[in-house]
Design a protein around this motif. Structure first.
Motif, mmCIF file in Angstrom:
data_model
loop_
_atom_site.group_PDB
_atom_site.id
_atom_site.type_symbol
_atom_site.label_atom_id
_atom_site.label_comp_id
_atom_site.label_asym_id
_atom_site.label_seq_id
_atom_site.Cartn_x
_atom_site.Cartn_y
_atom_site.Cartn_z
ATOM 1 N N SER A 127 -7.241 7.565 -12.091
ATOM 2 C CA SER A 127 -7.478 8.922 -11.600
ATOM 3 C C SER A 127 -7.154 9.001 -10.103
ATOM 4 N N HIS A 128 -6.192 9.861 -9.752
ATOM 5 C CA HIS A 128 -5.851 10.049 -8.340
ATOM 6 C C HIS A 128 -7.049 10.599 -7.573
ATOM 7 N N LYS A 129 -7.782 11.490 -8.215
ATOM 8 C CA LYS A 129 -8.923 12.090 -7.534
ATOM 9 C C LYS A 129 -9.979 11.029 -7.223
ATOM 10 N N PHE A 130 -10.217 10.128 -8.171
ATOM 11 C CA PHE A 130 -11.212 9.083 -7.916
ATOM 12 C C PHE A 130 -10.756 8.169 -6.782
ATOM 13 N N ARG A 131 -9.475 7.810 -6.770
ATOM 14 C CA ARG A 131 -8.982 6.934 -5.711
ATOM 15 C C ARG A 131 -9.095 7.635 -4.354
ATOM 16 N N ASP A 132 -8.847 8.944 -4.336
ATOM 17 C CA ASP A 132 -8.994 9.699 -3.091
ATOM 18 C C ASP A 132 -10.458 9.729 -2.638
ATOM 19 N N VAL A 133 -11.352 9.906 -3.594
ATOM 20 C CA VAL A 133 -12.779 9.915 -3.275
ATOM 21 C C VAL A 133 -13.213 8.560 -2.732
ATOM 22 N N LEU A 134 -12.703 7.508 -3.351
ATOM 23 C CA LEU A 134 -13.046 6.148 -2.920
ATOM 24 C C LEU A 134 -12.581 5.896 -1.476
ATOM 25 N N GLU A 135 -11.363 6.361 -1.171
ATOM 26 C CA GLU A 135 -10.856 6.206 0.192
ATOM 27 C C GLU A 135 -11.666 7.061 1.166
ATOM 28 N N ALA A 136 -12.066 8.229 0.741
ATOM 29 C CA ALA A 136 -12.886 9.086 1.598
ATOM 30 C C ALA A 136 -14.243 8.443 1.873
ATOM 31 N N ALA A 137 -14.798 7.796 0.858
ATOM 32 C CA ALA A 137 -16.075 7.095 1.036
ATOM 33 C C ALA A 137 -15.923 5.957 2.043
ATOM 34 N N ARG A 138 -14.797 5.260 1.965
ATOM 35 C CA ARG A 138 -14.535 4.170 2.910
ATOM 36 C C ARG A 138 -14.484 4.725 4.348
ATOM 37 N N LYS A 139 -13.752 5.834 4.527
ATOM 38 C CA LYS A 139 -13.624 6.418 5.858
ATOM 39 C C LYS A 139 -14.962 6.935 6.361
ATOM 40 N N LEU A 140 -15.764 7.483 5.455
ATOM 41 C CA LEU A 140 -17.053 8.017 5.868
ATOM 42 C C LEU A 140 -17.951 6.908 6.410
ATOM 43 N N THR A 141 -17.986 5.767 5.728
ATOM 44 C CA THR A 141 -18.847 4.675 6.189
ATOM 45 C C THR A 141 -18.328 4.082 7.498
ATOM 46 N N VAL A 142 -17.017 4.013 7.651
ATOM 47 C CA VAL A 142 -16.460 3.491 8.906
ATOM 48 C C VAL A 142 -16.798 4.425 10.060
ATOM 49 N N ARG A 143 -16.713 5.728 9.830
ATOM 50 C CA ARG A 143 -17.055 6.705 10.876
ATOM 51 C C ARG A 143 -18.515 6.571 11.278
ATOM 52 N N SER A 144 -19.370 6.289 10.300
ATOM 53 C CA SER A 144 -20.793 6.138 10.632
ATOM 54 C C SER A 144 -21.044 4.873 11.442
ATOM 55 N N GLU A 145 -20.171 3.880 11.294
ATOM 56 C CA GLU A 145 -20.317 2.633 12.025
ATOM 57 C C GLU A 145 -19.808 2.753 13.455
ATOM 58 N N PHE A 146 -18.659 3.389 13.640
ATOM 59 C CA PHE A 146 -17.988 3.386 14.937
ATOM 60 C C PHE A 146 -17.851 4.835 15.450
ATOM 61 N N THR A 147 -18.842 5.275 16.154
ATOM 62 C CA THR A 147 -18.890 6.668 16.604
ATOM 63 C C THR A 147 -18.043 6.912 17.843
ATOM 64 N N THR A 148 -17.560 5.860 18.497
ATOM 65 C CA THR A 148 -16.786 6.047 19.729
ATOM 66 C C THR A 148 -15.300 6.231 19.473
ATOM 67 N N VAL A 149 -14.850 6.010 18.256
ATOM 68 C CA VAL A 149 -13.429 6.163 17.943
ATOM 69 C C VAL A 149 -13.063 7.649 17.949
ATOM 70 N N GLU A 150 -11.918 7.960 18.540
ATOM 71 C CA GLU A 150 -11.387 9.322 18.475
ATOM 72 C C GLU A 150 -10.578 9.440 17.190
ATOM 73 N N TRP A 151 -11.165 10.061 16.171
ATOM 74 C CA TRP A 151 -10.574 10.084 14.834
ATOM 75 C C TRP A 151 -9.420 11.073 14.754
ATOM 76 N N ASP A 152 -8.417 10.719 14.024
ATOM 77 C CA ASP A 152 -7.239 11.586 13.870
ATOM 78 C C ASP A 152 -7.534 12.804 12.999
ATOM 79 N N GLU A 153 -8.496 12.680 12.078
ATOM 80 C CA GLU A 153 -8.796 13.766 11.145
ATOM 81 C C GLU A 153 -10.291 14.038 11.137
ATOM 82 N N GLU A 154 -10.640 15.215 10.634
ATOM 83 C CA GLU A 154 -12.045 15.553 10.454
ATOM 84 C C GLU A 154 -12.661 14.684 9.365
ATOM 85 N N ALA A 155 -13.960 14.572 9.389
ATOM 86 C CA ALA A 155 -14.656 13.778 8.372
ATOM 87 C C ALA A 155 -14.349 14.330 6.983
#
Length: 856
Positions: free
Chosen positions: A14-42
């Protein structure tokens, strides 16, 4: 009906599931490193869909499926947008996967209400109850032990097999379940001997300390071959390295075991020490053929290799566990042209890197230590849980100082940090940089440092009082240092030896230990420089277990080079250890044909076999001495014995004195010169009897055996060589203590003393009782009373601090404990941390006395 495997394929298709999985990965990384200037919105996540699809693969045993379930459940619990019902469902997924510790962690950090699963519909509540029952084992004392899938499978397998080899990720809880198995065995009645084999002395102390706190009071936990009570104990747990196990087998001819556990079994690949490890395991099993034998290794793909030697009548099994208890986020940090204070941050998933943002450094990074420090601080700030992996002690100190410069001074004093700084200045040296950087919660950690200092650093780091810890390759040897984020640049295992992918992922497993963090982060710096990253990691891989014995025979070039130059003096090499191993087995009457068959070319096979046969035929040394000193080729021993004969000196003129005798330094230097001319050049190239390096080492060896404190040894080195800086002298002395005084010197001087007895016997002279040089050198003390203190669990640092006040040379454990309890340690000037160490030993002894069975 859809099978689990087919369902897993449907979910990941499922493409949608893989996209969700990648979004979950990005969400946890954002919660870890708040000083990074992210290229995209959460990213926004449809939690209903994510949890539904994740629930479909909770029963799948693949690493891919377990990692996905954990990542989605973790992201859900960390998300501010997820509803309470979603978080309760996420907890249920973790319970279903056997990851109860992640649920407890979420509850403890207020990411999840306590017992949130109880608010779920009845069917789901029943499923959680069923999972908790499935993932638990009942102990013989009535307690129920929660386990994860790997631990549960291990518990079942260990009860039904005589030989077992398991592999699991670093964070899967191997150490915990092994310890519980040992404790379970100690609760049985009757005599037993259990051996816990570890690769380093640091692990000896960690494992033995934990076991001493929990074993029944009538069980002895021993760590020293020379412990006077070892031979008398009927209920024994022995925690040792391969060197110490080899000595136990020599000192106690009747020693046999009921259980042998080999931790970090991948150490069998480790050159000369790997050969000794295999030799020690084989000797133990030959002496105890009915013993249960267990092996554990991290992230290996072929654990079955280690049970190939199991006798046909013994039940054996092996398995690779893909249990995922903690996920790791892999990030690359790279240079941006014309932007010296900025770095590109990429997130790596499924082998592909995707730029996600930029990191702003506090200043330009003009040196490598500054670059590492600036990147680490820009990502982690003043938060705890950061490990920086470097390639040697000198680099560790430079990076630690660079990190120190980025951090503010402590707002208020920390008593425990100050106590450690005081101990370092007293027990190591007043100018040791470690004491300085600790003032801002930075420390470094490498193998040559005093054990007491390393242990306290590990404790304070684990409690979050040290925020940055700079480590060398000792971190790969099983040292229990869980962290939140690990930083690396150009990682190596030894100079010029890039870290292999298997070692990299073993190291990465230190990030995000189970029950400590939701996830771990692995940050690779300067990955755009290919020269720094020849083995650039993308996807977690398992490594192949190898054995140094097999490797050295499969490619016999090194062994043949040694055989063809056997009349020359060599380094203490793996090739010599392998040749000595073959000779020892041949002399013991064991067939080595199966080993020789591994040599590919018949001509080379014949050459090795002839060399072994010739060494045995020409042997004029008792066989037991050859086997006692495995790792030293018989021909090297013959050369030393011949030098005694040609010297024109009597055995009395050649014998080694006690360290306190006035001529000790000169006599030990003479012995090192003679060893250098006949056996090995590890003590320095031989030039003359006045060789400066050998005099330096003889002085170190004698003072070390006399119990001289490390600080005085360092001051002596500075006086001996006025061109050295304090930092260099401290590192050099600690390296020489570990490499020479505690390893090479006991190996060769013990052999020297044994061969001197052979020379005396040839002359018809009686040999007087001689000191145990191996004991004095490894422990760094010379009195039996001091050995007893160390057998109780005291470090050399604490023992030496007390040694001037000990008025007897010999006493029992009970007498030693009574004496310790009666001392006014503060009045004796014992540093606070050593007082605490002594107090811990007394507490364990008191508990054991209080719980010991009462006798009429």
């Amino acid at each position: 009906m859809t099978t689990g495997t087919a369902l897993e394929e449907i979910v990941f298709a499922s493409h949608k599931f893989r996209d969700v999985l990648e979004a979950a990965r990005k969400l946890t990384v954002r919660s870890e490193f708040t000083t990074v200037e992210w290229d995209e919105e959460a990213p926004s996540i449809d939690w209903g869909f994510a949890l539904l699809y994740a629930s479909a693969i909770t029963s799948a045993q693949s690493e891919r499926a377990q990692s996905a379930v954990l990542r989605i459940a973790t992201a859900c619990m960390l998300s501010s947008e997820a509803q309470d019902a979603h978080k309760a469902a996420a907890a249920a997924l973790l319970e279903r996967s056997g990851n109860h510790m992640a649920v407890e962690l979420a509850e403890s950090r207020d990411r999840l209400p306590a017992d949130a699963w109880r608010r779920l519909p009845g069917a789901l509540r029943m499923e959680v109850v069923r999972s908790r029952i499935e993932y638990s084992v009942r102990l013989s004392d009535g307690r129920v032990l929660p386990v994860n899938p790997f631990q549960g499978k291990f518990w079942e397998a260990v009860e039904t097999n005589d030989w077992l080899s398991v592999s699991a990720p670093t964070s899967a809880g191997k150490s915990r379940i092994i310890r519980e198995h040992f404790l379970e065995v100690t609760r049985q009645t009757g005599p037993f001997t259990l051996v816990y084999l570890v690769p380093t002395r640091a692990l000896i102390e960690e494992v033995s300390r934990d076991l001493r706190r929990e074993v029944p009071s009538d069980v002895g936990v021993f760590t020293l071959p020379w412990d006077p009570d070892l031979g008398e104990s009927s209920r024994t747990v022995l925690v040792v390295t391969q060197e110490r196990l080899h000595l136990v087998l020599e000192l106690l001819p009747s020693f046999s075991v009921d259980l042998l556990f080999v931790d970090e079994a991948q150490s069998l690949a480790g050159d000369a020490r790997g050969v000794l490890l295999q030799h020690s395991i084989e000797r133990t099993i030959r002496r105890s053929p009915e013993a249960q034998v267990l092996f554990a290794s991290p992230l290996s793909s072929n654990p079955e290799l280690l049970v190939e030697d199991a006798p046909p009548d013994r039940r054996s099994d092996s398995f690779v566990s893909e249990t995922v208890t903690v996920n790791q986020n892999l990030l690359w940090v790279e240079h941006i042209n014309r932007k010296p204070q900025r770095r590109a941050v990429s997130l790596v998933s499924d082998g592909n890197s995707h730029r996600v943002g930029e990191l702003v450094l506090a200043q330009r990074a003009t040196t490598v230590p500054m670059r590492i420090a600036l990147v680490a601080h820009a990502l982690a700030g003043n938060n705890p849980g950061n490990v920086i992996y470097v390639n040697g002690p000198s680099e560790a100190e430079k990076v630690a100082k660079a990190v120190y410069e980025q951090l503010p001074a402590l707002a208020e004093a920390d008593t425990e940090i100050d106590d450690l700084r005081d101990l370092i200045k007293t027990a190591v040296h007043s100018k040791y940089l470690l004491a300085d950087v600790l003032a801002r919660r930075v420390a470094f950690h490498y193998g040559n440092m005093p054990l007491m200092v390393r242990t306290e650093i590990e404790r304070l780091f684990g409690e979050g009082k040290i925020h940055y810890l700079i480590c060398t390759s000792t971190l790969l040897e099983g040292v229990n240092l869980p962290c939140r984020t690990i930083f690396m640049r150009n990682p190596q295992k030894g100079p010029g030896n890039p870290l292999r992918e298997g070692d990299f992922w073993n190291l990465a497993g230190r990030a995000g230990r189970w029950g400590k963090e939701f996830e771990g982060n692995v940050v690779c710096i300067d990955t755009d420089d290919e020269s720094l990253w020849p083995n650039l990691p993308r996807v977690r891989k398992r490594s192949q277990i190898t054995r140094a014995v097999s490797t050295g025979l499969d490619d016999a070039s090194g062994l043949l080079a040694f055989v063809r130059s056997v009349d020359e003096v060599h380094d203490d090499s793996a090739s010599e250890s392998l040749f000595a191993y073959l000779c020892s087995r041949h002399l013991a009457g064991e067939s080595i044909q199966a080993l020789l068959d591994r040599v590919p070319l018949e001509s080379e096979r014949s050459e090795v076999e002839s060399a072994v046969t010739r060494a045995a035929t020409d042997l004029r040394i008792p066989v037991e001495i050859v086997t006692r000193h495995t790792g030293i080729a018989p021909v090297s021993m013959e050369r030393l014995l011949d030098s005694f004969r040609r010297s024109g000196k009597t055995p009395a003129d050649l014998e080694l004195p006690l360290p306190e005798e006035p001529d000790a330094r000169a006599r030990f230097q003479e012995s090192l010169v003679r060893i250098g001319a006949t056996m090995t050049n590890v003590f320095g190239a031989t030039r003359s009897s006045n060789d400066r390096r050998k005099w330096q080492l003889a002085n170190l060896i004698v003072n070390w055996m006399n119990g001289m404190p490390l600080a005085r040894l360092i001051d002596q080195r500075l006086a001996f060589n006025t061109s050295l800086t304090s930092a260099r002298a401290i590192r050099d002395v600690m390296r020489d203590i570990e490499s020479i005084a505690r390893f090479h010197a006991p190996k060769y001087l013990a052999c020297y003393a044994d061969l001197l007895e052979v020379y005396s016997a040839e002359l018809g002279l009686e040999t007087a009782a001689r000191p145990d040089y191996a004991m004095m050198l490894e422990l760094g003390v010379s009195r039996t009373s001091e050995v007893v203190l160390m057998s109780l669990g005291l470090s050399r640092t604490a023992t030496v601090a007390l040694s001037d006040f000990i008025g007897v040379d010999e006493w029992s454990r009970t007498e030693a404990l009574t004496w310790l309890a009666a001392q006014n340690l503060d009045g004796l000037g014992v540093p606070v941390l050593l007082q605490r160490e002594i107090g811990d030993v007394l507490k364990v002894a008191t508990r054991r006395a209080e719980t010991a069975p009462k006798t009429d």
